[in-house]
Design an enzyme around this catalytic site. Structure first.
Site, PDB file in Angstrom:
ATOM      1  N   GLU A 159       4.205   3.088   9.963  1.00  0.00           N
ATOM      2  CA  GLU A 159       3.745   2.646  11.281  1.00  0.00           C
ATOM      3  C   GLU A 159       3.524   3.835  12.221  1.00  0.00           C
ATOM      4  O   GLU A 159       2.549   3.856  12.976  1.00  0.00           O
ATOM      5  CB  GLU A 159       4.770   1.702  11.921  1.00  0.00           C
ATOM      6  CG  GLU A 159       5.291   0.620  11.004  1.00  0.00           C
ATOM      7  CD  GLU A 159       4.488  -0.676  11.057  1.00  0.00           C
ATOM      8  OE1 GLU A 159       3.387  -0.684  11.626  1.00  0.00           O
ATOM      9  OE2 GLU A 159       4.976  -1.680  10.507  1.00  0.00           O
ATOM     10  N   GLY A 215       0.780  -1.230   0.000  1.00  0.00           N
ATOM     11  CA  GLY A 215       0.000   0.000   0.000  1.00  0.00           C
ATOM     12  C   GLY A 215       0.813   1.281   0.000  1.00  0.00           C
ATOM     13  O   GLY A 215       0.381   2.288  -0.542  1.00  0.00           O
TER      14      GLY A 215
HETATM   15 MO1  MOS Z   1       3.641  -3.344   9.718  1.00  0.00          MO
HETATM   16  S1  MOS Z   1       2.551  -4.037  11.365  1.00  0.00           S
HETATM   17  O1  MOS Z   1       5.158  -4.077  10.002  1.00  0.00           O
HETATM   18  O2  MOS Z   1       2.901  -4.033   8.334  1.00  0.00           O
END
Ligand code: MOS
Length: 740
Positions: A706, A470
Site C-alpha cells: 500500500e 499479486g
Molecule cells: Mo489493499 S486496498 O488493502 O488491497
C-alpha cells in the site's frame, strides 16, 4: 553433530527468487476464478449474465422476462419479483470493508439505488445466450430524482472528528497561514481479471471459485446471505488477476450467482463485463479535502485543520482512514473532521493505499505550498517537523526511517541540482519540474494459521487460507518456510488451499499490505520453539525429556542450553525412519505492542509539461521506502513499480465522469477511463532502506503493497507546480486544468 557441520542452506528470505506461479501465469495455464471447469470437477456449468438498472434512482414497477425466457437455452430469469427471499444474517466481520448500513441484497426489494445496479439475472446454457437473454429483459421504473454530485451533496450523520491542542488558537497566533481545498476524482481499481465467480451447491453445501483477496469473506457473506453455517461454504481462490482492494468484500453479484445456482440446480458461472465493473463493485471515492495550515517563519508547522468530505452510498457508510495528518508531523494543534455525503451511488471501497493516498495528496501538497511560501526547501521543511514519537499517541515508533528515506532519495535523485524557482527550468518547449512528497501507511498485525508438512527428502509444503492478489504471497511464504525449516530453496510450498486451515478470525481485513506481511506468520509454524509436530513421538525430539526446551532456529533443532548441538529436520526424520512431519501453527499478535507502527515513503518525481498543450509527462520517478524487511526484492520491485504507476494514474489520468442528470458513469470503459500505459511510464526506481522491524512482526516486515502509492500523486502535483508555477488543486491534473 555440530551446527557448522550441518548443511546450511543459503537464506531464501531476501533472495530475488522468481515467482513460484510465474511459469503458470506467463504460459496462460494459471486458472483464474472463471477458468475453472471439468479439470476441477465442475461439470455442467451454466452461465449467468446480469441485467443492470438504466436509471439512477427508482422503484421497479415491472419486469418483463417473456422474450428472454422464450430464447432457446435460457434456463431461468430471476429478479426481485420471483427470487426467493434470503435470510441475510449479519456478516460476522463488519469493518470498513463491510461498512455500517444495510448491504445491497440480491433481488430482495424493488428499489434501484444506483445506475447499473443488478436488477435481474439471466441463466442460460451458453454465455452468448445468457447475454442475448439479458438484452431482452425489459424493466419498467418509476423514476425519482437522483443525486450523485459530491459538491452538491449534504453530509449525512455526524462527522468523524479528531483533535489535539487548540487548532483555532494555533492558527490565530501563527505567523504564516495558508488555506486551500484539494479535490480528488473517483478512481476505479480496473484489475485485469474481472470479478467472476463459479458457484456450485451439493445439497446444503456451497463451493465457490471466486475472485477474492480474502477467502474468508465470500465464505462469511454467502453463509450469512443464505443462512447456512460457515462450515458449509468453501471458497477457492488460486490465482487472482489483481484486486487492489476491490476483492476485499463480497459484492452482490456473488450472492446472485449462488442464488441462481441453487435455483437451477446447476453450477453457475458469472463473469462481470468491464462496463459492469464500474458500477457493480467498489471504487476509490471522490473527496474534497480542505486544509488550513499555520506555521512560524522558520517552517515549524504549529496548526493544521483538515475538513474532509467523501462520497458514500445512501445505504452504507464507507469511510477511508484519514489518519495521516495526525501522525506524519509533530504539529501541536491538529483538528480533523471527516464527513460522508450519501449519494445515489454504489458503495465505495478501499483502493490501494485507501485514505492514506488521498490524505497524502492534500497534506503533502499543502506542505509544498508552505515550503514555497516560506522559501524553505521542501525536504528541509519536513525535517523541521519530523516527530521523535507518534504525535497522535505519544507512543514510540517501532521504526521510522523517514530521515534516511529523505537523505537517500535526495542523493539518488539529485535533488540538490534543483533550481527552487518554479517555472524556471526549460527543455526546449517543455517546462521541467521536480517534486517531492512523503507518505506513511499503518502496519497492522493479525492472527494467522498455517499448515506445514516436511518430507524426509527436504521438501516443505506450507498452506494457509489466504489468496495472492499479486504480491507473490505463495513465493514469499515459500521463502520463509524454506529458511525456517532449513530446507533447500525450492519452489514447492503452496498457499493455495483453503480447506486445511482456518482463515484469520480477525475483524480486520487482510488487504494487500497484510498479504505481503502475512507470509511471515507462517514462520510461527515452521520455527515455533518447542512446538511438537503432529504424529511426532516424544522420542523424536532432540531433547527427549524436556521437549519444551527444544529450540528450532533456521531449521536447526537444538536444546536451548546448547545451541551448538542438534540436528536438522531431515536428519531427525532419517534417524527415526519417518517419511514426513506435519503441523498446524498459529500466530496471535500481542494485544498491545506499545509502539506506533507504519511503513514510510519518500517519493521524488520529475515532470515535463508541454506549455502549449498542457500535457504532463512524468520523466522519472524514485520511491524510497521504509517497509521493514524485504522478503524478496524482485517481488518488492513489482509492488513498488506497480504502485508508483498507479500513482501516475491517480495524479494525471484516472477519474470517472458521472452524468449527474441520471447518475450514469459516462466513461465506463478503457477508452474513456484513462490508465497509465507503457508510453506514460518513465524510468521508475525503488529503493528500500535497510532494516527489519521486530516490533511490527516476528521476522521484521512492515508491509509494502500500500505504501508504494502513498505520496506519488502529491510528488507529481508538486512537480507540476515547480515546472509551471501553477497550482492545480484537483486530481487528476488534466491538460484542461492546466490550460484553463
Ligand atoms: Mo489493499 S486496498 O488493502 O488491497
Amino acid at each position: 553433530m555440530t551446527r557448522s557441520q550441518s548443511m546450511q542452506p543459503q537464506s531464501a528470505v531476501g533472495a530475488p527468487v522468481a515467482r513460484v506461479d510465474g511459469r503458470l501465469k506467463v504460459t496462460g495455464s494459471a486458472r483464474y476464478a472463471a477458468d475453472h471447469g471439468p479439470a476441477d470437477g465442475i461439470e455442467g456449468v451454466v452461465h449467468a449474465v446480469l441485467v443492470e438498472a438504466t436509471i439512477g434512482r427508482a422503484r421497479i414497477t415491472g419486469v418483463d422476462t417473456r422474450a428472454a425466457e422464450e430464447l432457446p437455452g435460457v434456463l431461468a430469469v430471476f429478479h426481485h419479483g420471483n427470487a426467493p427471499r434470503l435470510p441475510y444474517r449479519d456478516n460476522p466481520f463488519p469493518d470498513s470493508i463491510n461498512p455500517p448500513g444495510e448491504r445491497l441484497r440480491a433481488f430482495q426489494d424493488d428499489r434501484v439505488r444506483f445506475f447499473g445496479q443488478p436488477v435481474a439475472v439471466v441463466v442460460a446454457t451458453t454465455p452468448e445466450t445468457a447475454r442475448h437473454g439479458a438484452r431482452l429483459v425489459e424493466v419498467r421504473y418509476a423514476a425519482e430524482r437522483v443525486g450523485t454530485d459530491l459538491a452538491a451533496g449534504t453530509p449525512g450523520g455526524e462527522p468523524e472528528t479528531y483533535g489535539r491542542g487548540d487548532v483555532e488558537a494555533g492558527l490565530r497566533s501563527a505567523e504564516v497561514r495558508l488555506e486551500m481545498t484539494y479535490r480528488t476524482g473517483r478512481n476505479h481499481h480496473n484489475a485485469m481479471e474481472p470479478h467472476a465467480i463459479i458457484a456450485r451447491w451439493e445439497g446444503d453445501r456451497l463451493t465457490v471459485w471466486e475472485k477474492t483477496q480474502w477467502v474468508a469473506d465470500p465464505r462469511n457473506e454467502l453463509a450469512a446471505a443464505f443462512g447456512i453455517p460457515q462450515e458449509s461454504v468453501r471458497c477457492l481462490s488460486t490465482v487472482v488477476g489483481g484486486a487492489f482492494g476491490n476483492g476485499g468484500r463480497t459484492w452482490v453479484h456473488s450472492v446472485i450467482a449462488a442464488l441462481a445456482a441453487r435455483e437451477v440446480r446447476r453450477p453457475v458461472k458469472l463473469v462481470m463485463t468491464r462496463k459492469q465493473l464500474y458500477s457493480g463493485v467498489g471504487y476509490r471515492p471522490a473527496y474534497e479535502y480542505a486544509v488550513r495550515l499555520g506555521s512560524d517563519r522558520s517552517g515549524r508547522v504549529t496548526a493544521m485543520a483538515h475538513d474532509v468530505r467523501g462520497e458514500t452510498s445512501r445505504y452504507e457508510s464507507h469511510a477511508d482512514d484519514m489518519a495521516l495528518g495526525r501522525m506524519l508531523y509533530t504539529t501541536p494543534h491538529v483538528a480533523q473532521t471527516v464527513s460522508l455525503v450519501p449519494l445515489d451511488v454504489n458503495t465505495p471501497t478501499w483502493m490501494r493505499g485507501p485514505g492514506w493516498s488521498t490524505a497524502a495528496y492534500a497534506l503533502e501538497c499543502s506542505m509544498d505550498e508552505l515550503a514555497h511560501e516560506l522559501g524553505i526547501d521542501p525536504i528541509e521543511l519536513r525535517l523541521r517537523n519530523e516527530p521523535e514519537s507518534d504525535p497522535a499517541t505519544g507512543s514510540p515508533f517501532s521504526t521510522r526511517r523517514l530521515r534516511d528515506c529523505y537523505a537517500i532519495g535526495a542523493r539518488e535523485f539529485g535533488w540538490d541540482r534543483r533550481n527552487p524557482t518554479p517555472g524556471a527550468t526549460r527543455d526546449g518547449d517543455r517546462l521541467i519540474g521536480t517534486g517531492f512528497a512523503a507518505g506513511a501507511y499503518a502496519t497492522e498485525r493479525m492472527n494467522a494459521q498455517a499448515y506445514a508438512r516436511l518430507d524426509a527428502d527436504g521438501r516443505v509444503v506450507v498452506q494457509s487460507a489466504t489468496s495472492d492478489i499479486g504480491p507473490g504471497t505463495a513465493t514469499s511464504m515459500s521463502q520463509v518456510a524454506a529458511d525456517a525449516s532449513a530446507c533447500r530453496w525450492t519452489p514447492c510450498a503452496s498457499t493455495w488451499a483453503t480447506r486445511c486451515c482456518r482463515p484469520p478470525r480477525s475483524r480486520r481485513w487482510p488487504g494487500r499490505w497484510r498479504a505481503s506481511a502475512r507470509p511471515c506468520r507462517t514462520r510461527a509454524t515452521c520455527c515455533a520453539p518447542g512446538r511438537r509436530p503432529r504424529g511426532h513421538r516424544p522420542g523424536l525430539t532432540a531433547s527427549r525429556r524436556r521437549p519444551g526446551r527444544v529450540v528450532v532456529r533456521d531449521g536447526w533443532l537444538s536444546v536451548g542450553t546448547d545451541p551448538g548441538r542438534g540436528e536438522t529436520y531431515p536428519q531427525l526424520m532419517g534417524r527415526n525412519n519417518r517419511s514426513h512431519l506435519e503441523v498446524i501453527g498459529s500466530y496471535e499478535p500481542p494485544e498491545e505492542s506499545g509502539f506506533s507502527m507504519y511503513s514510510y515513503s519518500a517519493i521524488f518525481a520529475e515532470v515535463a509539461v508541454d506549455a502549449r498543450l498542457g500535457l504532463v509527462r512524468v520523466r522519472r520517478m524514485l520511491g524510497v521506502f521504509d517497509a521493514g524487511r524485504i522478503i524478496n526484492p524482485t517481488l518488492a520491485d513489482s509492488q513498488a513499480h506497480g504502485g508508483m504507476i498507479g500513482g501516475i494514474g491517480q495524479a494525471l489520468l484516472e477519474h470517472t465522469i458521472t452524468d449527474h442528470r441520471d447518475g450514469r458513469i459516462v466513461n465506463a470503459d478503457f477508452a474513456g477511463y484513462l490508465l497509465p500505459v507503457s508510453a506514460d511510464v518513465p524510468d521508475v526506481r525503488a529503493i528500500y532502506v535497510d532494516g527489519e522491524d521486530r516490533e511490527a512482526d516476528p521476522i521484521g516486515v512492515k508491509g509494502l503493497g500500500e505504501i508504494v502509492i502513498v505520496g506519488v500523486a502529491p510528488a507529481i502535483a508538486n512537480a507540476v507546480f515547480h515546472a509551471t508555477g501553477r497550482r492545480v488543486r484537483e486530481l487528476p491534473i488534466t491538460p484542461e486544468s492546466l490550460l484553463g
